[in-house]
Write an enzyme that holds these catalytic residues in place. Structure first.
Site, PDB file in Angstrom:
ATOM      1  N   TYR A  75     -51.937 -64.083  19.982  1.00 30.28           N
ATOM      2  CA  TYR A  75     -52.160 -65.062  21.061  1.00 30.28           C
ATOM      3  C   TYR A  75     -53.602 -65.594  21.064  1.00 30.28           C
ATOM      4  O   TYR A  75     -54.087 -66.047  22.092  1.00 30.28           O
ATOM      5  CB  TYR A  75     -51.823 -64.430  22.408  1.00 30.28           C
ATOM      6  CG  TYR A  75     -50.342 -64.409  22.735  1.00 30.28           C
ATOM      7  CD1 TYR A  75     -49.615 -65.593  22.861  1.00 30.28           C
ATOM      8  CD2 TYR A  75     -49.663 -63.215  22.938  1.00 30.28           C
ATOM      9  CE1 TYR A  75     -48.264 -65.582  23.172  1.00 30.28           C
ATOM     10  CE2 TYR A  75     -48.307 -63.188  23.255  1.00 30.28           C
ATOM     11  CZ  TYR A  75     -47.623 -64.389  23.375  1.00 30.28           C
ATOM     12  OH  TYR A  75     -46.284 -64.383  23.692  1.00 30.28           O
ATOM     13  N   PHE A  79     -55.277 -65.951  31.871  1.00 28.09           N
ATOM     14  CA  PHE A  79     -54.203 -64.958  31.805  1.00 28.09           C
ATOM     15  C   PHE A  79     -54.233 -64.122  30.527  1.00 28.09           C
ATOM     16  O   PHE A  79     -53.375 -63.259  30.337  1.00 28.09           O
ATOM     17  CB  PHE A  79     -52.829 -65.650  31.947  1.00 28.09           C
ATOM     18  CG  PHE A  79     -52.535 -66.707  30.913  1.00 28.09           C
ATOM     19  CD1 PHE A  79     -52.085 -66.365  29.636  1.00 28.09           C
ATOM     20  CD2 PHE A  79     -52.693 -68.051  31.218  1.00 28.09           C
ATOM     21  CE1 PHE A  79     -51.809 -67.335  28.683  1.00 28.09           C
ATOM     22  CE2 PHE A  79     -52.406 -69.037  30.261  1.00 28.09           C
ATOM     23  CZ  PHE A  79     -51.966 -68.666  28.990  1.00 28.09           C
ATOM     24  N   ARG A 122     -36.970 -73.778  21.504  1.00 25.29           N
ATOM     25  CA  ARG A 122     -37.685 -74.113  22.745  1.00 25.29           C
ATOM     26  C   ARG A 122     -36.697 -74.598  23.812  1.00 25.29           C
ATOM     27  O   ARG A 122     -36.846 -74.263  24.983  1.00 25.29           O
ATOM     28  CB  ARG A 122     -38.771 -75.174  22.478  1.00 25.29           C
ATOM     29  CG  ARG A 122     -39.907 -74.727  21.558  1.00 25.29           C
ATOM     30  CD  ARG A 122     -40.757 -73.594  22.081  1.00 25.29           C
ATOM     31  NE  ARG A 122     -41.344 -73.856  23.372  1.00 25.29           N
ATOM     32  CZ  ARG A 122     -42.406 -73.185  23.846  1.00 25.29           C
ATOM     33  NH1 ARG A 122     -43.009 -72.233  23.127  1.00 25.29           N
ATOM     34  NH2 ARG A 122     -42.870 -73.435  25.046  1.00 25.29           N
ATOM     35  N   THR A 168     -41.832 -72.138  30.484  1.00 35.84           N
ATOM     36  CA  THR A 168     -42.608 -70.897  30.531  1.00 35.84           C
ATOM     37  C   THR A 168     -42.342 -70.119  31.822  1.00 35.84           C
ATOM     38  O   THR A 168     -42.164 -68.901  31.792  1.00 35.84           O
ATOM     39  CB  THR A 168     -44.120 -71.229  30.432  1.00 35.84           C
ATOM     40  OG1 THR A 168     -44.333 -72.042  29.273  1.00 35.84           O
ATOM     41  CG2 THR A 168     -44.952 -69.972  30.327  1.00 35.84           C
ATOM     42  N   ASN A 218     -41.820 -63.198  30.837  1.00 33.51           N
ATOM     43  CA  ASN A 218     -40.794 -64.249  30.728  1.00 33.51           C
ATOM     44  C   ASN A 218     -39.840 -64.057  29.550  1.00 33.51           C
ATOM     45  O   ASN A 218     -39.309 -65.023  29.000  1.00 33.51           O
ATOM     46  CB  ASN A 218     -41.456 -65.632  30.724  1.00 33.51           C
ATOM     47  CG  ASN A 218     -42.392 -65.824  29.553  1.00 33.51           C
ATOM     48  OD1 ASN A 218     -42.573 -64.919  28.741  1.00 33.51           O
ATOM     49  ND2 ASN A 218     -42.975 -67.004  29.459  1.00 33.51           N
ATOM     50  N   HIS A 251     -40.555 -65.168  23.521  1.00 36.53           N
ATOM     51  CA  HIS A 251     -41.497 -66.115  22.909  1.00 36.53           C
ATOM     52  C   HIS A 251     -40.737 -66.997  21.936  1.00 36.53           C
ATOM     53  O   HIS A 251     -39.811 -66.539  21.265  1.00 36.53           O
ATOM     54  CB  HIS A 251     -42.577 -65.335  22.134  1.00 36.53           C
ATOM     55  CG  HIS A 251     -43.405 -66.218  21.241  1.00 36.53           C
ATOM     56  ND1 HIS A 251     -44.491 -66.926  21.707  1.00 36.53           N
ATOM     57  CD2 HIS A 251     -43.272 -66.545  19.922  1.00 36.53           C
ATOM     58  CE1 HIS A 251     -44.998 -67.642  20.698  1.00 36.53           C
ATOM     59  NE2 HIS A 251     -44.278 -67.420  19.607  1.00 36.53           N
ATOM     60  N   GLU A 260     -46.410 -67.424  12.433  1.00 40.03           N
ATOM     61  CA  GLU A 260     -45.896 -66.337  13.270  1.00 40.03           C
ATOM     62  C   GLU A 260     -44.826 -65.532  12.542  1.00 40.03           C
ATOM     63  O   GLU A 260     -44.726 -64.314  12.731  1.00 40.03           O
ATOM     64  CB  GLU A 260     -45.366 -66.927  14.583  1.00 40.03           C
ATOM     65  CG  GLU A 260     -46.503 -67.469  15.450  1.00 40.03           C
ATOM     66  CD  GLU A 260     -46.023 -68.158  16.730  1.00 40.03           C
ATOM     67  OE1 GLU A 260     -44.789 -68.214  16.965  1.00 40.03           O
ATOM     68  OE2 GLU A 260     -46.894 -68.632  17.493  1.00 40.03           O
TER      69      GLU A 260
HETATM   70  N1  UDP Z   1     -48.564 -67.047  30.408  1.00 36.47           N
HETATM   71  C1  UDP Z   1     -48.985 -66.495  31.610  1.00 36.47           C
HETATM   72  N2  UDP Z   1     -49.476 -67.329  32.587  1.00 36.47           N
HETATM   73  C2  UDP Z   1     -49.553 -68.680  32.418  1.00 36.47           C
HETATM   74  C3  UDP Z   1     -49.136 -69.233  31.196  1.00 36.47           C
HETATM   75  C4  UDP Z   1     -48.643 -68.386  30.210  1.00 36.47           C
HETATM   76  O1  UDP Z   1     -48.925 -65.283  31.801  1.00 36.47           O
HETATM   77  O2  UDP Z   1     -49.999 -69.390  33.340  1.00 36.47           O
HETATM   78  C5  UDP Z   1     -48.037 -66.157  29.365  1.00 36.47           C
HETATM   79  C6  UDP Z   1     -46.518 -66.218  29.235  1.00 36.47           C
HETATM   80  O3  UDP Z   1     -46.035 -64.917  28.875  1.00 36.47           O
HETATM   81  C7  UDP Z   1     -46.353 -67.224  28.114  1.00 36.47           C
HETATM   82  C8  UDP Z   1     -47.527 -66.860  27.205  1.00 36.47           C
HETATM   83  O4  UDP Z   1     -48.581 -66.549  28.117  1.00 36.47           O
HETATM   84  O5  UDP Z   1     -45.087 -67.116  27.485  1.00 36.47           O
HETATM   85  C9  UDP Z   1     -47.984 -67.963  26.261  1.00 36.47           C
HETATM   86  O6  UDP Z   1     -48.233 -69.134  27.033  1.00 36.47           O
HETATM   87  P1  UDP Z   1     -47.724 -70.553  26.543  1.00 36.47           P
HETATM   88  O7  UDP Z   1     -48.408 -71.598  27.389  1.00 36.47           O
HETATM   89  O8  UDP Z   1     -47.870 -70.680  25.051  1.00 36.47           O
HETATM   90  O9  UDP Z   1     -46.161 -70.532  26.964  1.00 36.47           O
HETATM   91  P2  UDP Z   1     -44.827 -70.512  26.080  1.00 36.47           P
HETATM   92  O10 UDP Z   1     -45.104 -71.281  24.809  1.00 36.47           O
HETATM   93  O11 UDP Z   1     -44.511 -69.058  25.808  1.00 36.47           O
HETATM   94  O12 UDP Z   1     -43.778 -71.154  26.933  1.00 36.47           O
HETATM   95 MG    MG Z   2     -46.631 -71.041  23.447  1.00 44.20          MG
END
Ligand code: UDP
Ligand code: MG
Length: 138
Positions: free
Chosen positions: A49, A57, A85, A91, A112, A115, A126
């Site tokens: 990450y 976060f 997606r 998210t 959530n 991934h 990845e």
């Molecule tokens: N996340 C979080 N708070 C936020 C945004 C993201 O805890 O406000 C976490 C969540 O587990 C998310 C991951 O960080 O899946 C990666 O964030 P991203 O914006 O890439 O979301 P994704 O691509 O997983 O939808």
């Molecule tokens: Mg992401």
């Protein structure tokens, strides 16, 4: 590209939803091409990450992702990145569409359930993060 990376996150794995999520993805048309279960180290989670390292976060996300076993999977389908997606949803599960994996199985915006890679370049990186070439896509 026809491949992407999903990770069933520690909340879903601990909650007993892993099989249902894999079945959901198979029903949606993905083939599982590689799969393992591991508990990520802090170094692995920080590296995975890294793009989010400056976000507020980040520390909490790393703690969550290292809190128990997760299940990375290389998935195959036409237009795999965009398709995954769509299937996982937004998210924040409260904003995720009806019938998506996150709407069905996620607890919160952080915890959530799953991934999904967000681009072909990131999918390649990845998949390579978790799987060696010889494990893949024969
Ligand atoms: N996340 C979080 N708070 C936020 C945004 C993201 O805890 O406000 C976490 C969540 O587990 C998310 C991951 O960080 O899946 C990666 O964030 P991203 O914006 O890439 O979301 P994704 O691509 O997983 O939808
Ligand atoms: Mg992401």
């Amino acid at each position: 590209m026809n491949h992407t990376l999903a990770i069933i996150k520690p909340d879903a794995t601990a909650g007993g939803a892993a099989g249902k999520i894999i079945a959901h993805l198979e029903s949606a048309g993905f083939r599982v091409r590689a799969l393992r279960m591991l508990t990520m180290t802090t170094a692995q989670a920080r590296s995975f990450y890294y793009v989010h390292r400056e976000r507020p976060f980040f520390a909490s996300l790393v703690a969550f992702m290292t809190s128990g076993p997760c299940i990375p999977m290389a998935l195959e389908a036409p237009d795999a990145v965009a398709k995954l997606r769509r299937e996982i949803g937004a998210t924040d599960p409260a904003a995720a569409a009806e019938g998506t994996v996150r709407r069905l199985y996620a607890e919160s915006k952080e915890r959530n359930a799953i991934h999904g890679s967000d681009s072909d370049d990131n999918a390649r990186r990845e998949i390579g993060f978790f799987f060696a070439g010889e494990e893949l896509l024969r």
